[in-house]
Design a protein around this motif. Structure first.
Motif, PDB file in Angstrom:
ATOM      1  N   GLU A 100      -2.899   8.137  -9.791  1.00 43.77           N
ATOM      2  CA  GLU A 100      -1.459   7.947  -9.622  1.00 43.77           C
ATOM      3  C   GLU A 100      -1.034   8.285  -8.191  1.00 43.77           C
ATOM      4  O   GLU A 100      -0.236   7.563  -7.579  1.00 43.77           O
ATOM      5  N   LYS A 101      -1.554   9.396  -7.666  1.00 41.01           N
ATOM      6  CA  LYS A 101      -1.234   9.794  -6.285  1.00 41.01           C
ATOM      7  C   LYS A 101      -1.750   8.756  -5.293  1.00 41.01           C
ATOM      8  O   LYS A 101      -1.082   8.447  -4.299  1.00 41.01           O
ATOM      9  N   GLN A 102      -2.927   8.214  -5.547  1.00 41.61           N
ATOM     10  CA  GLN A 102      -3.521   7.195  -4.669  1.00 41.61           C
ATOM     11  C   GLN A 102      -2.652   5.941  -4.664  1.00 41.61           C
ATOM     12  O   GLN A 102      -2.393   5.350  -3.609  1.00 41.61           O
ATOM     13  N   LEU A 103      -2.196   5.524  -5.858  1.00 38.48           N
ATOM     14  CA  LEU A 103      -1.344   4.346  -5.951  1.00 38.48           C
ATOM     15  C   LEU A 103      -0.016   4.578  -5.206  1.00 38.48           C
ATOM     16  O   LEU A 103       0.439   3.705  -4.457  1.00 38.48           O
ATOM     17  N   GLN A 104       0.554   5.748  -5.382  1.00 34.31           N
ATOM     18  CA  GLN A 104       1.810   6.054  -4.692  1.00 34.31           C
ATOM     19  C   GLN A 104       1.601   6.055  -3.181  1.00 34.31           C
ATOM     20  O   GLN A 104       2.455   5.557  -2.434  1.00 34.31           O
ATOM     21  N   ARG A 105       0.500   6.563  -2.719  1.00 37.16           N
ATOM     22  CA  ARG A 105       0.202   6.581  -1.276  1.00 37.16           C
ATOM     23  C   ARG A 105       0.062   5.165  -0.738  1.00 37.16           C
ATOM     24  O   ARG A 105       0.534   4.846   0.355  1.00 37.16           O
ATOM     25  N   MET A 106      -0.620   4.288  -1.528  1.00 33.38           N
ATOM     26  CA  MET A 106      -0.770   2.890  -1.092  1.00 33.38           C
ATOM     27  C   MET A 106       0.591   2.193  -1.025  1.00 33.38           C
ATOM     28  O   MET A 106       0.833   1.391  -0.115  1.00 33.38           O
ATOM     29  N   LEU A 107       1.462   2.494  -1.988  1.00 36.01           N
ATOM     30  CA  LEU A 107       2.795   1.888  -1.964  1.00 36.01           C
ATOM     31  C   LEU A 107       3.612   2.407  -0.795  1.00 36.01           C
ATOM     32  O   LEU A 107       4.344   1.645  -0.150  1.00 36.01           O
ATOM     33  N   MET A 139       2.475   3.427   2.052  1.00 28.56           N
ATOM     34  CA  MET A 139       1.937   2.870   3.301  1.00 28.56           C
ATOM     35  C   MET A 139       2.127   1.353   3.376  1.00 28.56           C
ATOM     36  O   MET A 139       1.802   0.742   4.378  1.00 28.56           O
ATOM     37  N   ARG A 140       2.656   0.761   2.285  1.00 28.70           N
ATOM     38  CA  ARG A 140       2.896  -0.686   2.205  1.00 28.70           C
ATOM     39  C   ARG A 140       1.637  -1.486   2.526  1.00 28.70           C
ATOM     40  O   ARG A 140       1.624  -2.376   3.368  1.00 28.70           O
ATOM     41  N   ILE A 141       0.572  -1.163   1.774  1.00 27.21           N
ATOM     42  CA  ILE A 141      -0.715  -1.841   1.969  1.00 27.21           C
ATOM     43  C   ILE A 141      -0.660  -3.207   1.301  1.00 27.21           C
ATOM     44  O   ILE A 141      -0.218  -3.341   0.169  1.00 27.21           O
ATOM     45  N   SER A 142      -1.101  -4.249   2.002  1.00 25.84           N
ATOM     46  CA  SER A 142      -1.142  -5.645   1.544  1.00 25.84           C
ATOM     47  C   SER A 142       0.226  -6.099   1.015  1.00 25.84           C
ATOM     48  O   SER A 142       0.390  -6.404  -0.156  1.00 25.84           O
ATOM     49  N   PRO A 143       1.212  -6.175   1.906  1.00 26.60           N
ATOM     50  CA  PRO A 143       2.566  -6.527   1.441  1.00 26.60           C
ATOM     51  C   PRO A 143       2.736  -7.999   1.072  1.00 26.60           C
ATOM     52  O   PRO A 143       3.703  -8.345   0.395  1.00 26.60           O
ATOM     53  N   VAL A 144       1.820  -8.874   1.501  1.00 26.64           N
ATOM     54  CA  VAL A 144       2.001 -10.302   1.231  1.00 26.64           C
ATOM     55  C   VAL A 144       1.446 -10.682  -0.140  1.00 26.64           C
ATOM     56  O   VAL A 144       2.134 -11.284  -0.969  1.00 26.64           O
ATOM     57  N   ILE A 169      -1.047  -5.242  -3.632  1.00 26.97           N
ATOM     58  CA  ILE A 169      -0.340  -4.405  -4.592  1.00 26.97           C
ATOM     59  C   ILE A 169       1.093  -4.123  -4.156  1.00 26.97           C
ATOM     60  O   ILE A 169       1.992  -4.021  -4.981  1.00 26.97           O
ATOM     61  N   SER A 170       1.328  -4.040  -2.867  1.00 24.92           N
ATOM     62  CA  SER A 170       2.691  -3.765  -2.381  1.00 24.92           C
ATOM     63  C   SER A 170       3.626  -4.946  -2.613  1.00 24.92           C
ATOM     64  O   SER A 170       4.844  -4.765  -2.693  1.00 24.92           O
ATOM     65  N   SER A 171       3.084  -6.134  -2.723  1.00 23.19           N
ATOM     66  CA  SER A 171       3.933  -7.299  -2.961  1.00 23.19           C
ATOM     67  C   SER A 171       4.491  -7.314  -4.382  1.00 23.19           C
ATOM     68  O   SER A 171       5.460  -8.004  -4.666  1.00 23.19           O
ATOM     69  N   LYS A 172       3.869  -6.549  -5.283  1.00 22.07           N
ATOM     70  CA  LYS A 172       4.314  -6.511  -6.680  1.00 22.07           C
ATOM     71  C   LYS A 172       5.256  -5.322  -6.942  1.00 22.07           C
ATOM     72  O   LYS A 172       5.682  -5.107  -8.061  1.00 22.07           O
ATOM     73  N   TRP A 173       5.594  -4.574  -5.924  1.00 22.04           N
ATOM     74  CA  TRP A 173       6.457  -3.384  -6.074  1.00 22.04           C
ATOM     75  C   TRP A 173       7.806  -3.681  -5.453  1.00 22.04           C
ATOM     76  O   TRP A 173       7.928  -4.178  -4.346  1.00 22.04           O
ATOM     77  N   ASP A 174       8.838  -3.370  -6.195  1.00 21.68           N
ATOM     78  CA  ASP A 174      10.192  -3.552  -5.690  1.00 21.68           C
ATOM     79  C   ASP A 174      10.615  -2.228  -5.068  1.00 21.68           C
ATOM     80  O   ASP A 174      10.863  -1.247  -5.772  1.00 21.68           O
ATOM     81  N   TYR A 175      10.707  -2.187  -3.736  1.00 22.04           N
ATOM     82  CA  TYR A 175      10.999  -0.950  -3.026  1.00 22.04           C
ATOM     83  C   TYR A 175      12.461  -0.526  -3.183  1.00 22.04           C
ATOM     84  O   TYR A 175      12.784   0.646  -3.092  1.00 22.04           O
TER      85      TYR A 175
END
Length: 181
Positions: free
Chosen positions: A152-159, A161-166, A169-175
């Motif tokens: 969970e912490k790893q996923l939150q860190r990736m979000l 850092m906005r990793i792979s925004p196009v 995984i970041s493209s599937k998250w509504d910031y």
């Protein structure tokens, strides 16, 4: 290189050859025990008729009993007469002279499958115990990165850092809403 005089080498060869040829029956010896050729292997003449009990070939090449006793010979003579005079036991004895087994005896299943299945289960049980022992004593502890909290912490860190925004995984998250799209 080892050099032997020709006289000595010739004497050695002659002694070995004469020892081998002088006793053709004696094949192998161990201590005081010697085995003859007939004791070591037995040859079977496959050109001679043989007896077997098989369902797919009900009549073997020869009868089950070749050498008959005196009582069996007299029963064979009695067989040449009318069969109505023969008792049930005599008919069975005549059948057993020609055949070892009846069809129901040949078709009877063996209980060998129980032994095979028992062996398989013993093998699987032993293998399971071995895997369990290795898991406890041989393999290292599970890495902490497999824990759900760490993931969970790893996923939150990736979000964050906005990793792979196009396409990642970041493209599937509504910031803006803070949830998955």
């Amino acid at each position: 290189m080892l050099r032997l005089p020709s006289v000595r080498l010739g004497g050695l060869v002659v002694r070995r050859a004469s020892a081998a040829l002088s006793s053709p029956v004696r094949m192998a010896s161990h201590g005081n025990v010697s085995l003859s050729h007939s004791e070591v292997s037995q040859t079977v003449d496959m050109s001679q008729p043989m007896y077997w009990d098989r369902v797919d070939t009900p009549l073997p090449d020869r009868r089950y009993k070749d050498i008959l006793t005196d009582s069996e010979k007299s029963l064979k003579q009695k067989e040449k007469g009318p069969w109505a005079q023969l008792s049930k036991e005599e008919k069975i004895a005549l059948y057993r002279m020609s055949f070892l087994q009846t069809f129901p005896e040949m078709k009877q299943r063996s209980d060998e499958w129980k032994t095979v299945m028992g062996g398989i289960f013993i093998f699987l049980g032993f293998t399971g115990l071995l895997v369990w022992w290795q898991r406890i004593h041989v393999y290292p502890q599970r890495p902490h990165t497999f824990d759900p909290e760490w993931q969970e912490k790893q996923l939150q860190r990736m979000l964050d850092m906005r990793i792979s925004p196009v396409e990642g995984i970041s493209s599937k998250w509504d910031y803006e809403k803070g949830q998955w799209k």
